[in-house]
Design an enzyme around this catalytic site. Sequence first.
Site, PDB file in Angstrom:
ATOM      1  N   ARG A  64       0.818  -1.505   0.038  1.00  0.00           N
ATOM      2  CA  ARG A  64       0.167  -0.272   0.228  1.00  0.00           C
ATOM      3  C   ARG A  64       1.170   1.224   0.140  1.00  0.00           C
ATOM      4  O   ARG A  64       0.693   1.942  -0.383  1.00  0.00           O
ATOM      5  CB  ARG A  64      -0.643  -0.668   1.295  1.00  0.00           C
ATOM      6  CG  ARG A  64      -2.165   1.333   1.387  1.00  0.00           C
ATOM      7  CD  ARG A  64      -2.904   0.595   2.321  1.00  0.00           C
ATOM      8  NE  ARG A  64      -3.347   2.025   2.395  1.00  0.00           N
ATOM      9  CZ  ARG A  64      -4.298   2.428   3.959  1.00  0.00           C
ATOM     10  NH1 ARG A  64      -3.003   2.700   4.766  1.00  0.00           N
ATOM     11  NH2 ARG A  64      -4.869   4.056   4.572  1.00  0.00           N
ATOM     12  N   HIS A  68       0.580   3.956  -3.307  1.00  0.00           N
ATOM     13  CA  HIS A  68       1.079   5.533  -2.416  1.00  0.00           C
ATOM     14  C   HIS A  68       1.949   6.699  -2.940  1.00  0.00           C
ATOM     15  O   HIS A  68       1.172   8.041  -3.126  1.00  0.00           O
ATOM     16  CB  HIS A  68       0.719   5.817  -0.538  1.00  0.00           C
ATOM     17  CG  HIS A  68      -0.766   5.572   0.466  1.00  0.00           C
ATOM     18  ND1 HIS A  68      -1.679   5.926   0.729  1.00  0.00           N
ATOM     19  CD2 HIS A  68      -2.068   3.710  -0.457  1.00  0.00           C
ATOM     20  CE1 HIS A  68      -2.954   5.149   1.383  1.00  0.00           C
ATOM     21  NE2 HIS A  68      -2.881   4.264  -0.332  1.00  0.00           N
ATOM     22  N   ASP A  69       2.723   5.933  -3.036  1.00  0.00           N
ATOM     23  CA  ASP A  69       3.702   7.071  -3.313  1.00  0.00           C
ATOM     24  C   ASP A  69       3.400   6.819  -4.777  1.00  0.00           C
ATOM     25  O   ASP A  69       3.993   8.341  -4.667  1.00  0.00           O
ATOM     26  CB  ASP A  69       5.295   6.194  -2.724  1.00  0.00           C
ATOM     27  CG  ASP A  69       6.365   6.946  -3.105  1.00  0.00           C
ATOM     28  OD1 ASP A  69       6.191   7.918  -3.024  1.00  0.00           O
ATOM     29  OD2 ASP A  69       7.184   6.190  -4.089  1.00  0.00           O
ATOM     30  N   VAL A  72       0.768   9.714  -6.199  1.00  0.00           N
ATOM     31  CA  VAL A  72       1.083  10.849  -5.805  1.00  0.00           C
ATOM     32  C   VAL A  72       2.676  11.741  -6.344  1.00  0.00           C
ATOM     33  O   VAL A  72       3.571  11.067  -5.612  1.00  0.00           O
ATOM     34  CB  VAL A  72       0.582  11.460  -3.854  1.00  0.00           C
ATOM     35  CG1 VAL A  72       1.043  12.506  -3.794  1.00  0.00           C
ATOM     36  CG2 VAL A  72      -0.501  10.909  -3.863  1.00  0.00           C
ATOM     37  N   ASP A  76       8.863   8.397  -6.595  1.00  0.00           N
ATOM     38  CA  ASP A  76       9.585   8.839  -6.092  1.00  0.00           C
ATOM     39  C   ASP A  76      10.015   9.075  -4.483  1.00  0.00           C
ATOM     40  O   ASP A  76      11.376   9.615  -3.394  1.00  0.00           O
ATOM     41  CB  ASP A  76       9.537  10.662  -6.232  1.00  0.00           C
ATOM     42  CG  ASP A  76       8.353  11.585  -5.875  1.00  0.00           C
ATOM     43  OD1 ASP A  76       7.427  10.395  -5.345  1.00  0.00           O
ATOM     44  OD2 ASP A  76       8.790  12.657  -6.130  1.00  0.00           O
ATOM     45  N   SER A  78       8.387  10.680  -2.493  1.00  0.00           N
ATOM     46  CA  SER A  78       7.963  11.179  -1.458  1.00  0.00           C
ATOM     47  C   SER A  78       6.989  11.567  -0.426  1.00  0.00           C
ATOM     48  O   SER A  78       7.287  11.785   0.887  1.00  0.00           O
ATOM     49  CB  SER A  78       7.069  12.877  -1.765  1.00  0.00           C
ATOM     50  OG  SER A  78       6.011  11.204  -2.704  1.00  0.00           O
ATOM     51  N   GLU A  90       3.441  14.388   3.201  1.00  0.00           N
ATOM     52  CA  GLU A  90       1.952  13.294   2.698  1.00  0.00           C
ATOM     53  C   GLU A  90       1.894  12.182   3.627  1.00  0.00           C
ATOM     54  O   GLU A  90       0.534  12.071   3.822  1.00  0.00           O
ATOM     55  CB  GLU A  90       3.239  12.027   1.509  1.00  0.00           C
ATOM     56  CG  GLU A  90       2.825  13.145   0.339  1.00  0.00           C
ATOM     57  CD  GLU A  90       3.630  12.833  -1.215  1.00  0.00           C
ATOM     58  OE1 GLU A  90       3.642  11.221  -1.164  1.00  0.00           O
ATOM     59  OE2 GLU A  90       4.267  12.922  -1.534  1.00  0.00           O
ATOM     60  N   ASN A  96      -2.916   8.754   4.362  1.00  0.00           N
ATOM     61  CA  ASN A  96      -1.831   8.268   4.740  1.00  0.00           C
ATOM     62  C   ASN A  96      -1.472   8.162   6.475  1.00  0.00           C
ATOM     63  O   ASN A  96      -0.435   7.259   6.924  1.00  0.00           O
ATOM     64  CB  ASN A  96      -0.469   8.778   4.154  1.00  0.00           C
ATOM     65  CG  ASN A  96      -0.165   8.793   2.624  1.00  0.00           C
ATOM     66  OD1 ASN A  96      -0.855   7.796   2.290  1.00  0.00           O
ATOM     67  ND2 ASN A  96       0.250   9.715   2.322  1.00  0.00           N
ATOM     68  N   PRO A 163      -6.639   7.194  -4.643  1.00  0.00           N
ATOM     69  CA  PRO A 163      -8.126   7.085  -4.993  1.00  0.00           C
ATOM     70  C   PRO A 163      -8.739   6.798  -3.856  1.00  0.00           C
ATOM     71  O   PRO A 163      -8.489   6.096  -2.374  1.00  0.00           O
ATOM     72  CB  PRO A 163      -8.285   5.373  -5.369  1.00  0.00           C
ATOM     73  CG  PRO A 163      -6.829   5.982  -6.293  1.00  0.00           C
ATOM     74  CD  PRO A 163      -5.881   6.773  -5.444  1.00  0.00           C
ATOM     75  N   HIS A 193      -6.362  -5.942  -2.464  1.00  0.00           N
ATOM     76  CA  HIS A 193      -6.605  -6.140  -1.289  1.00  0.00           C
ATOM     77  C   HIS A 193      -7.239  -7.259  -0.672  1.00  0.00           C
ATOM     78  O   HIS A 193      -7.583  -7.739   0.259  1.00  0.00           O
ATOM     79  CB  HIS A 193      -8.683  -5.165  -1.253  1.00  0.00           C
ATOM     80  CG  HIS A 193      -8.097  -3.912  -1.223  1.00  0.00           C
ATOM     81  ND1 HIS A 193      -9.522  -3.326  -1.723  1.00  0.00           N
ATOM     82  CD2 HIS A 193      -7.455  -3.030  -1.068  1.00  0.00           C
ATOM     83  CE1 HIS A 193      -8.736  -1.724  -1.778  1.00  0.00           C
ATOM     84  NE2 HIS A 193      -7.724  -1.769  -1.574  1.00  0.00           N
ATOM     85  N   THR A 194      -6.178  -8.460  -1.527  1.00  0.00           N
ATOM     86  CA  THR A 194      -6.690  -9.242  -0.519  1.00  0.00           C
ATOM     87  C   THR A 194      -5.571 -10.155   0.465  1.00  0.00           C
ATOM     88  O   THR A 194      -5.695 -10.746   0.805  1.00  0.00           O
ATOM     89  CB  THR A 194      -5.539 -11.036  -1.722  1.00  0.00           C
ATOM     90  OG1 THR A 194      -5.672 -11.397  -1.559  1.00  0.00           O
ATOM     91  CG2 THR A 194      -4.351 -10.387  -2.297  1.00  0.00           C
ATOM     92  N   SER A 247      -8.152 -15.670   4.995  1.00  0.00           N
ATOM     93  CA  SER A 247      -7.075 -15.678   4.024  1.00  0.00           C
ATOM     94  C   SER A 247      -6.093 -13.801   4.030  1.00  0.00           C
ATOM     95  O   SER A 247      -5.499 -13.695   2.989  1.00  0.00           O
ATOM     96  CB  SER A 247      -6.455 -16.546   2.649  1.00  0.00           C
ATOM     97  OG  SER A 247      -7.735 -15.686   1.593  1.00  0.00           O
TER      98      SER A 247
END
Length: 325
Positions: A64, A68-69, A72, A76, A78, A90, A96, A163, A193-194, A247
């Site tokens: 994740r 997220h990096d 945005v 890089d 950030s 961030e 975050n 998102p 999301h598994t 799981s």
Amino acid sequence: MAIQKHNTLGLRFLLVALLLNIANGNDLKLGFYKKTCPRAEAIVKRTTANFISRAPSLAAPLLRMHFHDCFVRGCDGSVLLNSTKNNQAEKAGIPNLSLRGFQVIDAAKTAVEAACPGVVSCADILALVARDSIQQIKGPYWPVPLGRRDGRVSIASESFTLPAPFANITTLKSQFKSRGLSVKDLVVLSGGHTVGVSHCSTIASRLYNFTGKGDTDPTLDPKYVPHLKSKCKPTDTTTLLEMDPGSVKTFDEDYYTIVSKRRGLFESDAALLNDKQTSAYVKLQAKSHGATFFKDFSDSMVKMGKIGVLTGKNGEIRKHCALIN
């Protein structure tokens, strides 16, 4: 991998930045550090394995964090920067605040710096750690071309362009498209999301007040709602729910079975059934027991890892991942 709200102005600014850098994804290459730091990838892999073998639940947050990096300012690093007296980074953005696993990145960076000071970027280390952690929990392997450099800018408000867990399919498709990712990439990467967990507070409105009238989201399987309500009271902010019940620590295709049964945790999961292409993919993977999921996920992760990267003389190689030089 979904998050909180949308900031139009920030998104517009972000798109300009991404468009300026997007072509640099072609400058990444496999074995980038072969001569300058030949043991880099092995060191990162070993460090990651040490953490994941003791705490497999860290794999999902690390995946994740990479997502997220990249979403945005591009991939890089950030998202790794700390806030300063004059700037909220961030990390401090609401989407975050639940990120974790920074200690894995820091440990890998320390180990790599000991072998090759000032050579390997934090952005590359994050990309490798995400891959290695997922592979460690029996997920797919994907090649990670390297050569990213670290950005010097990190702004909390830009995290709202990620998102959201309540995003509809139109918004999701638009957000992925703006980053050079396809509708297929959207539904494939949602399969992340598994693994992982989320707080009850993220789905409270779906369960107790969906339209402001004390109702439940009609897209949720009504037979599943009592189970969720038994775990999550309306004001619960601490209880954790498994994204893929049963799981949560294993990377597999079960997510698509859950979504096809209308039991996806987020509205953004349910939204995948509202588009012809994404719905077809969900049903195919559920029916075929993930026949192509691992390969598709690998392909999409390679694409995602190239979003808006800094290469060449752009950016820097940070000495410490949380601080600019």
